[in-house]
Every structure is written in C-alpha cells, then in structure tokens.
Design an enzyme around this catalytic site. Structure first.
Site, PDB file in Angstrom:
ATOM      1  N   ASP A 117      72.340  68.702  34.549  1.00 32.17           N
ATOM      2  CA  ASP A 117      73.803  68.669  34.457  1.00 32.17           C
ATOM      3  C   ASP A 117      74.376  68.775  35.865  1.00 32.17           C
ATOM      4  OD1 ASP A 117      76.466  68.845  33.197  1.00 32.17           O
ATOM      5  OD2 ASP A 117      76.418  70.889  33.998  1.00 32.17           O
ATOM      6  N   GLY A 132      84.998  64.650  30.377  1.00 32.64           N
ATOM      7  CA  GLY A 132      83.821  64.821  31.211  1.00 32.64           C
ATOM      8  C   GLY A 132      82.558  64.982  30.385  1.00 32.64           C
ATOM      9  N   ALA A 133      81.449  64.460  30.908  1.00 28.74           N
ATOM     10  CA  ALA A 133      80.173  64.519  30.186  1.00 28.74           C
ATOM     11  C   ALA A 133      79.766  65.954  29.896  1.00 28.74           C
ATOM     12  CB  ALA A 133      79.096  63.799  30.987  1.00 28.74           C
ATOM     13  N   ASP A 134      80.045  66.864  30.822  1.00 29.56           N
ATOM     14  CA  ASP A 134      79.657  68.261  30.603  1.00 29.56           C
ATOM     15  C   ASP A 134      80.372  68.858  29.401  1.00 29.56           C
ATOM     16  OD1 ASP A 134      82.067  67.996  32.007  1.00 29.56           O
ATOM     17  OD2 ASP A 134      81.794  69.853  33.137  1.00 29.56           O
ATOM     18  N   THR A 159      94.233  95.117  49.420  1.00 27.25           N
ATOM     19  CA  THR A 159      94.379  93.673  49.256  1.00 27.25           C
ATOM     20  C   THR A 159      93.195  93.098  48.496  1.00 27.25           C
ATOM     21  OG1 THR A 159      95.669  93.483  51.289  1.00 27.25           O
ATOM     22  CG2 THR A 159      94.630  91.479  50.473  1.00 27.25           C
TER      23      THR A 159
END
Length: 253
Positions: free
Chosen positions: A6, A104-106, A184
């Site tokens: 993948d 998308g293929a995924d 932060t």
C-alpha cells in the site's frame, strides 16, 4: 505467498501473506524520486534480512502514481511478477458516487477489509489516520457510500511549524494530561491530539446520525495514539489495509 503493498503519501506499507497468516510487515518512507533499481535493492534486502522466500503473487494499492509505476517495474524485474493494481473495478465494490474513480485506492481497500468483520449491523465507518484523516461509510454486502477528508494531525503539525515563526515541532506520541496546556508544546499537543479526538468523535457521530448504527474501525499511523482519547472508536486494526489487499486478491485469484 502474496506480497501486498500500500503506497501512501507519507509511508508505504508492505506485508507478506502466507494464506491468512501475515508473515512480515514492513514500513518504509514513500519517496517519489526512488527509481526501479532502488526498489529492487530495497526489496531484496528486506526479504534477505527476514530470510523469506520470494512471493509468487503481488497486489498494489497506491495514491502516488510515480511510485506505483517504479514498484511495478521492480516487482517484474526481481520476482517476475505482474501485480494486481487496485482501483474501483478491481476492489469488487459498488462505489455509490458520481465518479467512482475519485476514491483513493487505500480507502477502497479499507472498505473491503471492514466488510470482512461481518458485523451483524452490516454497516461500518472506517477512520484512517494518515497524511490525511479520512472517514468512509461502507455497507454490506459491498457498497461504498462516501466519506470525508481532513488534514492528518502530523500534516497539521508540520504546517504550523512551517507557517509560524515561534511554534516548534512537537512529539505527538502521547496525549497531554489536560486540555489546558501550560506550555507552548503542551498547548500544541492538546490541539493536535485532543482537538483531533474531538474532530473524530464529532464526525463519527454525524456519520451515525445520517446512516444508522455501525462498527467504527480505526487504522493508520496515528490510530494508537488517538484511541486513548476518542470515545467513538470500536476497534483499532493496524493491518486493516493489508487485510483488505489480501481479501481483494483472494476474491480475484
């Protein structure tokens, strides 16, 4: 043995299946500049280091066409294999969209894997934490209904670091102890982890309100971090995409 690959925008996942047993799983950086010969060397090294026999079949899903092409050439050169390339047709799904080729293929592969869970409700929401965070609605027996796309947490973190003068890069491996950051770095972790958990829970609840009850399955590199602070995820499956590739291959073999 089946080699399942993948290709994502950030990472490429490779898995070697012996039937339904996953023998090995590798994760490498996706590099659009990497050439066929480099993939040949990389694949040879991976198999040699793991002391594994060569695969006799391969399947590839990809959202990065140049990488897909070079991997296809490398598989032919190294293993004499012509891989099955996943698209809306080969996935075996009914894609309920005006233009099925947009998906998308995924996401299609994840949908196939989700259906393999066999939940009696017959409906699934898949949340994939990658470069983008994607949400997909799937219904039995084989219908992909659609989804939503947001930037992934790490993508957002990189954008903040690049576009702001005083915000640093931060480690997103662990959720903060509290929402109100006292530094932060903690403020960034709060927004990027707890904030994304709220995004996920909110989107999943909207999906369920529109579609009805469903099993919610998470996958992707950030899933294990976010599951600790999400309320709507039923299961995290690290190998969901590799399982989907195996299932697609088995159905077409």
């Amino acid at each position: 043995m089946l080699l399942a690959i993948d290709v994502g925008n950030t990472a490429t996942i490779l898995g070697l299946w012996d039937g339904k047993r996953l023998l090995e799983r590798w994760r490498i950086a996706t590099d659009p500049m990497r050439m066929e010969s480099e993939y040949v060397a990389l694949l040879r090294q991976l198999f040699d280091l793991s002391d594994l026999d060569a695969p006799d079949a391969a399947i590839v899903s990809s959202v990065v066409p140049p990488v897909e092409h070079e991997i296809e050439l490398a598989l032919a050169r190294l293993f004499a294999l012509r891989p099955l390339l996943v698209d809306a047709g080969s996935a075996g799904l009914t894609v309920d969209l005006a233009n099925p080729a947009e998906v998308g293929a995924d996401r299609l592969v994840n949908a196939v894997a989700a259906l393999g869970y066999g939940d009696p409700r017959g409906r699934y929401v898949v949340v994939d934490f990658g470069t983008a965070t994607t949400f997909d609605l799937v219904e039995a027996p084989n219908v992909y209904r659609g989804g939503a796309i947001a930037p992934g947490p790490r993508t957002a973190a990189e954008a903040l670091s690049l576009r702001t003068a005083k915000l640093p890069r931060v480690d997103l491996a662990h959720p903060p102890a509290r929402a109100v950051g006292r530094s932060t770095a903690d403020a960034l972790r709060s927004g990027l982890i707890l904030g994304y958990a709220s995004l996920v829970d909110g989107m999943v609840r909207r999906f369920l309100a529109e579609a009805g009850e469903a099993r919610v399955i998470a996958t992707g590199g950030f899933a294990r971090t976010i599951e600790r602070v999400c309320e709507t995820l039923d299961v995290v499956d690290d190998d969901l995409t590799l399982k989907g590739l195996r299932i697609i291959w088995e159905k077409r073999a």
